[in-house]
Write an enzyme that holds these catalytic residues in place. Structure first.
Site, PDB file in Angstrom:
ATOM      1  N   PRO A   2       4.440  68.016  39.642  1.00 43.33           N
ATOM      2  CA  PRO A   2       5.887  67.738  39.624  1.00 43.33           C
ATOM      3  C   PRO A   2       6.676  69.027  39.383  1.00 43.33           C
ATOM      4  O   PRO A   2       6.437  69.730  38.414  1.00 43.33           O
ATOM      5  CB  PRO A   2       6.054  66.771  38.449  1.00 43.33           C
ATOM      6  N   GLU A   3       7.578  69.329  40.299  1.00 49.34           N
ATOM      7  CA  GLU A   3       8.429  70.502  40.138  1.00 49.34           C
ATOM      8  C   GLU A   3       9.787  70.051  39.600  1.00 49.34           C
ATOM      9  O   GLU A   3      10.010  68.870  39.353  1.00 49.34           O
ATOM     10  CB  GLU A   3       8.555  71.239  41.467  1.00 49.34           C
TER      11      GLU A   3
END
Ligand SMILES: [Zn+2]
Length: 267
Positions: A2-3
């Site tokens: 997850p960015e």
């Protein structure tokens, strides 16, 4: 992994769901993720405090409980939350279950266990985030001038820009026409200006895609951190460049991270 845009989406959903609720019980299923996971007695001081808001700083999630401590969560590589109307038992890869005053149950799952859940007394020092009004041309120019590191490594340095991950760093450099391995201090002022603009644009587009992907009821499940974003170069090595169509996109590794570029468009 997850960015920032994915973490942002999850934060919005968590904030919508949890604001005004409170943690009343804490059940730990694993003693340790990337760091030790507090047990129920260590977390007891947070019980029954109203959740004022859930917010994001860089790629970290914080629960503001109107006290002098914050609950800090980092999703690592594979972390996600589920929010259920009832209390469920232990499950594979479920590490923490929080019973809420509303009767619901918030659980943290993480198959690769690189996530972090901890209670902290202060927020980390603020570093410019890749948003308009926060990240400035002047800041990036000053950062570039001080080093001959590859520019991609510089913009992914969490002390320079908070939360710019690999996908968005690749995309921004492509759109700015700058090779990822170019020494940062060799960039002209106009290139730094263009790069700043493209970093902000790429991240804002992804943040908006994340917001558009939210379920109408702001549901929180394993899909909340997954949404589709269109990339021009990331993961597309061997394909023709979508801009010049003359060169094949290339792949190289910088600081252990995959880097994609067009040898014609990026100098
Ligand atoms: Zn090209």
């Amino acid at each position: 992994m997850p960015e920032l845009p994915e973490v942002n989406t999850l934060c919005l959903a968590l904030n919508h769901q949890l604001k005004g609720d409170a943690i009343i019980a804490w059940q730990r299923f694993s003693p340790k993720l990337r760091k030790p996971l507090p047990d129920s007695s260590a977390a007891r001081s947070l019980f029954k405090l109203p959740i004022v808001r859930v917010f994001r700083q860089a790629k970290s999630i914080f629960f503001d409980l109107a006290t002098d401590r914050f609950l800090h969560i980092h999703l690592g590589m594979t972390g996600f939350f589920t929010l259920e109307c009832e209390t469920l038992g232990a499950e594979m890869h479920k590490h923490l279950q929080l019973q809420l005053k509303s009767g619901r149950c918030l659980s943290y799952h993480d198959s690769r266990r690189f996530g972090v859940i901890e209670i902290v007394e202060s927020l980390p020092k603020k570093v410019p985030e890749p948003f308009s009004g926060d990240l400035t041309v002047e800041w990036l120019k000053k950062s570039c001038e001080s080093t001959d590191r590859p520019v991609k490594c510089l913009i992914m340095d969490q002390k320079v820009i908070a939360g710019l991950g690999n996908i968005y760093a690749n995309e921004a450099l492509f759109r700015a026409g700058i090779r990822p391995d170019r020494p940062a201090n060799s960039l002209a002022s106009a290139q730094v200006k263009k790069l700043t603009h493209e970093i902000i644009t790429v991240v804002e587009n992804a943040v908006n895609a994340g917001i558009a992907s939210l379920q109408p009821d702001f549901g929180v499940d394993s899909e909340t951190t997954h949404f589709d974003i269109e990339t021009l170069v990331y993961g597309l090595h061997g394909q023709n460049c979508p801009v010049c169509r003359r060169y094949q996109l290339q792949k190289m590794t910088l600081s252990g991270r995959s880097s994609f570029f067009c040898p014609g468009c990026q100098k």
